[in-house]
Scaffold this motif. Structure first.
Motif, PDB file in Angstrom:
ATOM      1  N   VAL A  75      -3.982  -9.074  -4.732  1.00  0.00           N
ATOM      2  CA  VAL A  75      -5.431  -9.125  -4.957  1.00  0.00           C
ATOM      3  C   VAL A  75      -6.169  -8.412  -3.828  1.00  0.00           C
ATOM      4  N   LEU A  76      -5.762  -8.679  -2.590  1.00  0.00           N
ATOM      5  CA  LEU A  76      -6.422  -8.061  -1.432  1.00  0.00           C
ATOM      6  C   LEU A  76      -6.231  -6.548  -1.422  1.00  0.00           C
ATOM      7  N   GLU A  77      -5.056  -6.092  -1.814  1.00  0.00           N
ATOM      8  CA  GLU A  77      -4.809  -4.650  -1.851  1.00  0.00           C
ATOM      9  C   GLU A  77      -5.623  -3.989  -2.973  1.00  0.00           C
ATOM     10  N   SER A  78      -5.653  -4.620  -4.140  1.00  0.00           N
ATOM     11  CA  SER A  78      -6.406  -4.021  -5.252  1.00  0.00           C
ATOM     12  C   SER A  78      -7.910  -4.022  -4.972  1.00  0.00           C
ATOM     13  N   SER A  79      -8.364  -4.924  -4.096  1.00  0.00           N
ATOM     14  CA  SER A  79      -9.772  -4.982  -3.710  1.00  0.00           C
ATOM     15  C   SER A  79     -10.095  -4.077  -2.527  1.00  0.00           C
ATOM     16  N   GLY A  80      -9.061  -3.479  -1.942  1.00  0.00           N
ATOM     17  CA  GLY A  80      -9.265  -2.538  -0.845  1.00  0.00           C
ATOM     18  C   GLY A  80      -9.355  -3.162   0.539  1.00  0.00           C
ATOM     19  N   TYR A  81      -8.970  -4.439   0.677  1.00  0.00           N
ATOM     20  CA  TYR A  81      -9.046  -5.111   1.975  1.00  0.00           C
ATOM     21  C   TYR A  81      -7.798  -4.908   2.836  1.00  0.00           C
ATOM     22  N   ILE A  82      -6.683  -4.615   2.195  1.00  0.00           N
ATOM     23  CA  ILE A  82      -5.449  -4.327   2.935  1.00  0.00           C
ATOM     24  C   ILE A  82      -4.794  -3.106   2.315  1.00  0.00           C
ATOM     25  N   ARG A  83      -3.853  -2.562   3.074  1.00  0.00           N
ATOM     26  CA  ARG A  83      -3.022  -1.484   2.532  1.00  0.00           C
ATOM     27  C   ARG A  83      -1.588  -1.782   2.913  1.00  0.00           C
ATOM     28  N   ALA A  84      -0.697  -1.372   2.074  1.00  0.00           N
ATOM     29  CA  ALA A  84       0.729  -1.561   2.334  1.00  0.00           C
ATOM     30  C   ALA A  84       1.232  -0.416   3.194  1.00  0.00           C
ATOM     31  N   SER A  85       2.121  -0.751   4.095  1.00  0.00           N
ATOM     32  CA  SER A  85       2.809   0.275   4.874  1.00  0.00           C
ATOM     33  C   SER A  85       4.282  -0.086   4.891  1.00  0.00           C
ATOM     34  N   SER A  86       5.119   0.815   5.357  1.00  0.00           N
ATOM     35  CA  SER A  86       6.553   0.519   5.387  1.00  0.00           C
ATOM     36  C   SER A  86       6.858  -0.654   6.318  1.00  0.00           C
ATOM     37  N   ALA A  87       5.983  -0.910   7.295  1.00  0.00           N
ATOM     38  CA  ALA A  87       6.187  -2.010   8.234  1.00  0.00           C
ATOM     39  C   ALA A  87       5.548  -3.316   7.759  1.00  0.00           C
ATOM     40  N   GLY A  88       4.707  -3.251   6.722  1.00  0.00           N
ATOM     41  CA  GLY A  88       4.044  -4.448   6.212  1.00  0.00           C
ATOM     42  C   GLY A  88       2.574  -4.201   5.952  1.00  0.00           C
TER      43      GLY A  88
END
Length: 103
Positions: free
Chosen positions: A59-72
């Motif tokens: 939910v947070l990623e789809s809302s633009g509050y977080i992004r995924a990276s290879s480290a987390g």
């Protein structure tokens, strides 16, 4: 359905939504404090089951509050901006709820 039952169901839904938003904010704060961080680490840190952490991250990623990276997961500038106004936004919600109370 009686008016009282309808009101009770409506308030239960609001309570569920607030609880879910609270968890999302708790996850977002943990990401901000420990980034980059993965699902397993977040789950252990927050003592929240991994499937719930995964849902909050989605939910947070789809809302633009977080992004995924290879480290987390990592917060975005949008999350940092949200944190700046979070207390005021919560106070506004509390004021709305207080106006809903019977005199």
């Amino acid at each position: 359905m009686h008016e009282e039952e309808t009101e009770s169901m409506m308030l239960e839904k609001i309570q569920e939504d607030i609880s879910l938003a609270s968890r999302h904010i708790e996850v977002l704060r943990a990401v901000a404090s420990h980034q980059p961080i993965g699902i397993i680490k977040l789950s252990e840190l927050l003592t929240v089951p991994q499937h719930r952490v995964r849902y909050s991250l989605r939910v947070l990623e789809s809302s633009g509050y977080i992004r995924a990276s290879s480290a987390g997961a990592m917060v975005t500038p949008k999350a940092e901006a949200m944190f700046l106004h979070l207390n005021e936004d919560i106070e506004e919600i509390i004021q709305i709820l207080n106006r809903m109370k019977r005199p």
